[in-house]
Design an enzyme around this catalytic site. Structure first.
Site, PDB file in Angstrom:
ATOM      1  N   CYS A 179      54.214  28.110  42.339  1.00  0.00           N
ATOM      2  CA  CYS A 179      53.244  29.023  42.259  1.00  0.00           C
ATOM      3  C   CYS A 179      52.205  28.933  43.575  1.00  0.00           C
ATOM      4  CB  CYS A 179      52.393  28.771  41.147  1.00  0.00           C
ATOM      5  SG  CYS A 179      51.001  29.865  40.953  1.00  0.00           S
ATOM      6  N   CYS A 205      42.418  52.501  31.280  1.00  0.00           N
ATOM      7  CA  CYS A 205      42.050  53.111  30.187  1.00  0.00           C
ATOM      8  C   CYS A 205      41.696  54.777  30.416  1.00  0.00           C
ATOM      9  CB  CYS A 205      40.860  52.591  29.146  1.00  0.00           C
ATOM     10  SG  CYS A 205      41.229  50.937  28.841  1.00  0.00           S
ATOM     11  N   ALA A 260      43.028  42.579  40.473  1.00  0.00           N
ATOM     12  CA  ALA A 260      42.471  41.727  41.734  1.00  0.00           C
ATOM     13  C   ALA A 260      41.420  40.939  40.965  1.00  0.00           C
ATOM     14  CB  ALA A 260      42.015  42.731  42.477  1.00  0.00           C
TER      15      ALA A 260
END
Length: 251
Positions: free
Chosen positions: A243, A186, A130
């Site tokens: 796009c 991670c 985001a």
């Protein structure tokens, strides 16, 4: 440049592609770094060493013990402190001439609109989809070059998206914001410690090239690293006319 600066940056000045003029452009520049973690650490340290006049670093997180495996700007005695303050201290220890603006906030749309407008280059060192989309949208809207990096497990990637170049794609041309991507972190997937250093250092290199005018930027190219085999793969990425961010229908 004064005598001390001429000495400090002499190894850049000796480079034909940079010289005094290019180094002066670096000294006069303002880089915006989104994220002060694994990628943001080497980015901030190298940009600071190179003499970028102003560094604005944005992150809302605090230093955690698990960060110290790879986030080289932070130290054990700064665990629990805001990451942006830790980065400010790290850069100041290397080069006190650099003005570091530490912004201890989440990089939302309103904040990005304010900060991107004043930057010469933006480096996305964030860790979520985001934020990457929000940073890209701000850069397209405000016509600012974006150096985007990502790293997870043993895999890394980097690209430059430059809306000043009519042929350049934007991040949303490659990763459509209308599609749902599964977030990888991670904390659950793991990350090879030097990988974030490699990608972050490449981001710093691309930013300094953009600021100084040296070399050819990674614009329109996605460079991917497989850290298991230490192999790079480059993919040409075209601009998409449909796009939703930079396409003709978006304006």
């Amino acid at each position: 440049m004064n005598d001390n600066q001429l000495l400090r940056y002499s190894r850049h000045i000796l480079l034909e592609e940079i010289g005094i003029e290019g180094q002066q452009r670096i000294l006069d520049s303002h880089a915006l770094v989104i994220g002060a973690g694994g990628l943001g650490s080497p980015v901030a340290l190298y940009l600071g060493c190179a003499g970028v006049g102003k560094l604005t670093v944005v992150d809302h997180d605090t230093v955690d013990l698990t960060n110290l495996q790879r986030q080289i700007a932070h130290t054990l005695d700064r665990v629990g402190r805001p990451k942006v303050e830790s980065v400010r201290l790290a850069v100041a220890a290397l080069n006190p001439d650099v003005h570091v603006q530490a912004v201890n906030r989440r990089a939302d749309t309103a904040l990005l609109a304010e900060l991107v407008a004043g930057a010469d280059v933006v480096l996305d060192c964030s860790d979520n989809y985001a934020t990457r989309q929000a940073v890209n949208a701000a850069c397209v809207r405000l016509d600012k070059p974006l150096v985007s990096g990502a790293a997870i497990r043993f895999d890394g990637q980097i690209a430059v998206y430059d809306p000043r170049d009519p042929a350049s794609p934007c991040y949303a041309c490659v990763f459509d914001p209308r599609e749902q991507f599964e977030e990888t972190r991670c904390a659950t997937m793991g990350v090879f410690a030097p990988l974030v250093g490699i990608i972050g250092t490449l981001q710093a290199a691309e930013a300094l090239k953009l600021l100084s005018g040296a070399g050819k930027a990674l614009t329109g190219r996605l460079l991917m690293l497989d850290g298991r085999h230490m192999s790079f793969n480059e993919v040409q990425i075209p601009r998409h006319p449909d796009c939703p961010v930079c396409g003709t229908s978006a304006h």
